[in-house]
Design a protein around this motif. Sequence first.
Motif, PDB file in Angstrom:
ATOM      1  N   GLN A   8       0.242   6.633  -6.779  1.00 22.06           N
ATOM      2  CA  GLN A   8      -0.993   7.458  -6.840  1.00 22.06           C
ATOM      3  C   GLN A   8      -0.703   8.746  -6.855  1.00 22.06           C
ATOM      4  OE1 GLN A   8      -3.640   7.584  -3.490  1.00 22.06           O
ATOM      5  NE2 GLN A   8      -5.526   7.424  -4.750  1.00 22.06           N
ATOM      6  N   GLN A   9       0.304   9.133  -6.141  1.00 21.49           N
ATOM      7  CA  GLN A   9       0.545  10.677  -6.407  1.00 21.49           C
ATOM      8  C   GLN A   9       1.304  10.981  -7.437  1.00 21.49           C
ATOM      9  OE1 GLN A   9      -0.646  12.809  -4.091  1.00 21.49           O
ATOM     10  NE2 GLN A   9       0.275  14.326  -5.339  1.00 21.49           N
ATOM     11  N   ILE A  36       1.047  -1.181  -0.037  1.00 25.76           N
ATOM     12  CA  ILE A  36      -0.114  -0.108   0.045  1.00 25.76           C
ATOM     13  C   ILE A  36       0.887   1.409   0.152  1.00 25.76           C
ATOM     14  CG2 ILE A  36      -1.856   1.242   1.209  1.00 25.76           C
ATOM     15  CD1 ILE A  36      -2.767  -1.298  -0.159  1.00 25.76           C
ATOM     16  N   LYS A  74       0.299   4.055  -2.825  1.00 26.97           N
ATOM     17  CA  LYS A  74      -0.053   5.442  -2.601  1.00 26.97           C
ATOM     18  C   LYS A  74       1.068   6.513  -3.397  1.00 26.97           C
ATOM     19  CE  LYS A  74      -2.696   4.897   1.709  1.00 26.97           C
ATOM     20  NZ  LYS A  74      -3.935   5.818   1.036  1.00 26.97           N
ATOM     21  N   THR A  75       2.291   6.178  -3.290  1.00 24.70           N
ATOM     22  CA  THR A  75       3.347   7.027  -3.909  1.00 24.70           C
ATOM     23  C   THR A  75       3.117   6.962  -5.402  1.00 24.70           C
ATOM     24  OG1 THR A  75       5.081   6.266  -2.448  1.00 24.70           O
ATOM     25  CG2 THR A  75       6.018   6.837  -4.398  1.00 24.70           C
TER      26      THR A  75
END
Length: 234
Positions: free
Chosen positions: A167-168, A160, A164-165
């Motif tokens: 995703q950014q 995760i 998330k990295t």
Amino acid sequence: MLQRLPVGIQTFSELRSRDCLYVDKTEAIHQLITMGKYFFLSRPRRFGKSLLLSTIKEIYQGNRALFDGLWIADRWDWAKVHPVIHLSFASMGYRDLGLDAAIRLQLQSIANNYGIHSDNSGGIARIFAELLEKLAAKHGKVVLLIDEYDKPLIDYLDDIPLAKTNQQVMKTFYSVLKDSDPYLEFLLITGVSKFSRVSIFSDLNNLADLTMNRRFATLTGYTQPELEHYFAPY
């Protein structure tokens, strides 16, 4: 003699040059590219999303010879040529390089192919925005096709923090598109997950979601009549 079945072939030019069977989707494609500008399509894997983008690419590059005998052949202005940026996250090499570096390398390769000087020292948003602007100025408005946009997230559902990295990074990358409207002719983004669920297109609120649109239900995959028409001899 039966045409070859295009098992595993996702490139329209290869499919046609090797005389493989092609289920003609060009009428639906024509409807799509003449009705609007910004689109998103979600479909399961192996539904023909990559082939769809490859076909659109050849249309906008004016390669009429590939479309002989197909619905669109005499219904499109083949002099209407546009530069095409075709990005496939599935083949971008982000597992080895990291997503930011992989995108940067891909954008540099596209710039080189079109003879555009690109300063690769800034962030990917600036590099991407500059590429779209320069490409449009030199060759006309850009057709942007993005395949498997969500793969850098789906591949890391068991990690995760890295998801998330990524995703950014993706959010930064796509943030460019809203202000690049003057430089874009057409945009289609495909993936297996709904874009509204991954929170990376918050700045791009003008994407028309075709996923459950009945008008474009047959854009990929085979219908029963298509199966009976094209595959009867097999």
